[in-house]
Design a protein around this motif. Structure first.
Motif, short mmCIF file in Angstrom:
data_model
loop_
_atom_site.label_atom_id
_atom_site.label_comp_id
_atom_site.label_asym_id
_atom_site.label_seq_id
_atom_site.Cartn_x
_atom_site.Cartn_y
_atom_site.Cartn_z
N ARG A 111 -82.65 41.90 -6.65
CA ARG A 111 -82.68 40.44 -6.58
C ARG A 111 -83.24 39.79 -7.84
NH1 ARG A 111 -83.03 42.42 -1.44
NH2 ARG A 111 -82.12 41.16 0.25
N LEU A 112 -83.53 40.60 -8.85
CA LEU A 112 -84.00 40.06 -10.11
C LEU A 112 -82.86 39.33 -10.82
CD1 LEU A 112 -86.08 43.11 -11.35
CD2 LEU A 112 -87.01 40.86 -10.80
N PRO A 113 -83.09 38.09 -11.25
CA PRO A 113 -82.02 37.36 -11.95
C PRO A 113 -81.88 37.87 -13.38
CG PRO A 113 -84.00 36.04 -11.96
CD PRO A 113 -84.31 37.27 -11.14
N PRO A 114 -80.76 37.60 -14.04
CA PRO A 114 -80.62 37.97 -15.45
C PRO A 114 -81.77 37.38 -16.27
CG PRO A 114 -78.51 37.24 -14.57
CD PRO A 114 -79.54 36.94 -13.51
N GLY A 115 -82.36 38.20 -17.12
CA GLY A 115 -83.48 37.74 -17.94
C GLY A 115 -84.84 38.12 -17.39
N LEU A 116 -84.88 38.68 -16.18
CA LEU A 116 -86.14 39.12 -15.58
C LEU A 116 -85.96 40.57 -15.13
CD1 LEU A 116 -89.01 38.21 -14.64
CD2 LEU A 116 -87.98 37.62 -12.43
N ARG A 117 -86.85 41.43 -15.58
CA ARG A 117 -86.75 42.85 -15.21
C ARG A 117 -88.14 43.44 -15.02
NH1 ARG A 117 -87.78 46.75 -19.15
NH2 ARG A 117 -87.93 46.05 -21.32
N VAL A 118 -88.19 44.68 -14.60
CA VAL A 118 -89.46 45.40 -14.48
C VAL A 118 -89.47 46.53 -15.52
CG1 VAL A 118 -89.76 44.86 -12.04
CG2 VAL A 118 -88.51 46.93 -12.69
N PRO A 119 -90.65 47.06 -15.86
CA PRO A 119 -90.68 48.16 -16.83
C PRO A 119 -90.06 49.42 -16.25
CG PRO A 119 -92.87 47.76 -15.91
CD PRO A 119 -92.00 46.66 -15.42
N VAL A 120 -89.59 50.27 -17.13
CA VAL A 120 -89.05 51.56 -16.71
C VAL A 120 -90.19 52.41 -16.16
CG1 VAL A 120 -87.87 53.65 -17.44
CG2 VAL A 120 -87.25 51.44 -18.45
N LEU A 121 -89.98 52.99 -14.99
CA LEU A 121 -90.97 53.90 -14.39
C LEU A 121 -90.51 55.33 -14.66
CD1 LEU A 121 -93.50 54.30 -12.61
CD2 LEU A 121 -91.97 54.31 -10.63
N TYR A 122 -91.32 56.08 -15.41
CA TYR A 122 -90.95 57.44 -15.77
C TYR A 122 -91.42 58.47 -14.74
CZ TYR A 122 -90.11 55.30 -20.34
OH TYR A 122 -89.66 54.49 -21.35
N ARG A 123 -92.62 58.28 -14.23
CA ARG A 123 -93.17 59.24 -13.27
C ARG A 123 -94.15 58.53 -12.33
NH1 ARG A 123 -89.96 62.00 -15.47
NH2 ARG A 123 -89.99 64.23 -15.98
N LEU A 124 -94.25 59.05 -11.13
CA LEU A 124 -95.26 58.64 -10.16
C LEU A 124 -95.99 59.90 -9.72
CD1 LEU A 124 -96.59 56.75 -8.06
CD2 LEU A 124 -94.63 57.15 -6.58
N ALA A 125 -97.30 59.94 -9.94
CA ALA A 125 -98.08 61.13 -9.62
C ALA A 125 -99.12 60.80 -8.56
CB ALA A 125 -98.76 61.67 -10.87
N GLU A 126 -99.01 61.42 -7.40
CA GLU A 126 -100.01 61.26 -6.34
C GLU A 126 -101.26 62.05 -6.72
OE1 GLU A 126 -99.89 59.42 -3.67
OE2 GLU A 126 -97.76 58.88 -3.45
N LEU A 127 -102.42 61.43 -6.52
CA LEU A 127 -103.69 62.05 -6.89
C LEU A 127 -104.58 62.18 -5.65
CD1 LEU A 127 -104.40 59.90 -10.08
CD2 LEU A 127 -103.37 62.18 -10.00
N PRO A 128 -105.61 63.02 -5.72
CA PRO A 128 -106.52 63.16 -4.56
C PRO A 128 -107.26 61.84 -4.29
CG PRO A 128 -106.80 64.97 -6.12
CD PRO A 128 -105.94 63.95 -6.80
N GLY A 129 -107.71 61.69 -3.05
CA GLY A 129 -108.57 60.57 -2.69
C GLY A 129 -107.87 59.22 -2.62
N ASP A 130 -106.60 59.22 -2.19
CA ASP A 130 -105.85 57.96 -2.09
C ASP A 130 -105.80 57.24 -3.43
OD1 ASP A 130 -105.10 58.12 0.59
OD2 ASP A 130 -106.96 57.21 1.29
N ARG A 131 -105.28 57.92 -4.43
CA ARG A 131 -105.06 57.35 -5.74
C ARG A 131 -103.72 57.84 -6.25
NH1 ARG A 131 -108.24 60.17 -8.62
NH2 ARG A 131 -108.47 58.86 -10.46
N LEU A 132 -103.14 57.09 -7.15
CA LEU A 132 -101.88 57.53 -7.76
C LEU A 132 -101.76 56.97 -9.16
CD1 LEU A 132 -99.56 55.00 -7.63
CD2 LEU A 132 -99.81 55.47 -5.22
#
Length: 370
Positions: A111-132
């Protein structure tokens, strides 16, 4: 800086970092050098544990960089004592600390209109203790000051995005009712600030003595706040950015007509115009824009946002946009603009600037019949 001391258990292995840099380059690479540096951030964000930038070169001499953000459960937040004790457990249990991941959900990106975007996400790493840890594009930003045309351009894009995120099916899919995010903010940080505002002793502090007239006006606003919240819920709703301050709307140096949105927040339906409040005052709150500049910017925001909405799927009237904008700004920022719990380290100039900001919000809100 050593990555282990910078990122703790989010520090990457050589294999992990090589894979990330290969994604950035678009082909397999070998890393020659790598170093990290902390990125300053507002510790008032309960979900942010760490921001860092990693840079280096590959063996063929190509420079690379990546931005790392570590998110955390709010029980780890150093500012948890800002939440009134009766609400603290509920806050920890219900605070949507993983909200930012929604920026890469198709329900958001499609639903992002032309001219609005989000950064490229390269990785998502889950960490201990409810962190990422989020490993994402390090956007090289155009660091020229924001001008009125840039504010209006951002408002148009936010309006178009809001219109695209106002369809009934999407709103109905939210697990939260309209205004839920703002109501939680009002019940938490706003009440924490109000307790100090109500206390006459607060206003005997030397830095506040010239601003004591704000106390009665803020208390009067507090008496009207439930009506404002109800009025906001009665307006057309959308699920926009949620924290659209200029600091969270990056302008790429190589593509200044585009805006890269980061730090998505308030993941529930909010009144149309909600995003304009943070867009207007984000830089002033950070001391990067004089409050005297706000009226000129303010005058064009609702018309530009409404214009943007007309380019989207579900537009709203300019009158509704303005009401949603001012009401949301009032609840979110009028009571918390003054650094009322941090008067000691704050300079007199900063307190005076924040007092002027508070007065601007109060006067702007007073122009509407709540």
């Amino acid at each position: 800086m050593d990555m282990s001391s910078l990122l703790g258990d989010a520090a990457p292995t050589k294999q992990f970092l090589t894979a990330v840099v290969s994604d950035i380059a678009g082909h397999p690479v070998a890393i020659a050098t790598a170093a990290g540096e902390p990125v300053p951030y507002d510790s008032g964000s309960p979900a942010t544990a760490c921001l860092a930038r990693l840079r280096g070169t590959t063996t063929d001499g190509t420079a690379w960089s990546v931005f790392v953000k570590v998110l955390q459960h709010p029980r780890h937040w150093p500012g948890l004592d800002r939440i009134p004790p009766p609400r603290r457990q509920e806050f920890c249990e219900q605070f949507p600390w993983r909200t930012e991941l929604g920026a890469w959900d198709p329900a958001f990106t499609d639903r992002l209109p032309p001219g609005l975007r989000v950064p490229v996400l390269y990785r998502l790493a889950e960490l201990p203790g409810d962190r990422l840890a989020l490993w994402m594009e390090d956007v090289t930003v155009d660091d020229r000051p924001w001008t009125t045309p840039r504010f209006l351009h951002a408002a148009r894009l936010l309006g178009a995005f809001a219109a695209n995120r106002s369809d009934p099916d999407l709103l109905a899919s939210s697990p939260h009712p309209p205004g839920y995010g703002l109501r939680r903010y009002y019940d938490g940080p706003v009440q924490y600030a109000l307790k100090a505002i109500q206390d006459p002793r607060t206003w005997t502090h030397p830095a506040l003595r010239r601003h004591t007239a704000l106390r009665n006006d803020l208390l009067d606003l507090a008496s009207r706040s439930p009506r404002i919240l109800k009025s906001l819920n009665d307006l057309p709703q959308s699920m926009g950015h949620g924290d659209a301050s200029p600091q969270n709307l990056l302008i790429p140096a190589d593509d200044p007509a585009t805006i890269v949105a980061i730090d998505i927040a308030f993941p529930s339906p909010q009144a149309v115009g909600f995003d304009l409040g943070q867009l207007l005052i984000g830089l002033a709150h950070a001391g990067q824009l004089p409050v005297a500049a706000l009226p000129g910017i303010h005058a064009g925001l609702a018309p530009a946002y409404a214009e943007g909405m007309r380019a989207g799927r579900h537009p709203a009237t300019e009158a509704d946009v303005y009401r949603g904008y001012v009401g949301s700004l009032t609840i979110r920022a009028a009571f918390t603009a003054l650094p009322i719990h941090e008067l000691g380290p704050a300079s007199q100039d900063m307190i005076d600037q924040r007092a002027d900001l508070t007065r601007f919000i109060l006067d702007t809100s007073r122009g509407l019949d709540w």
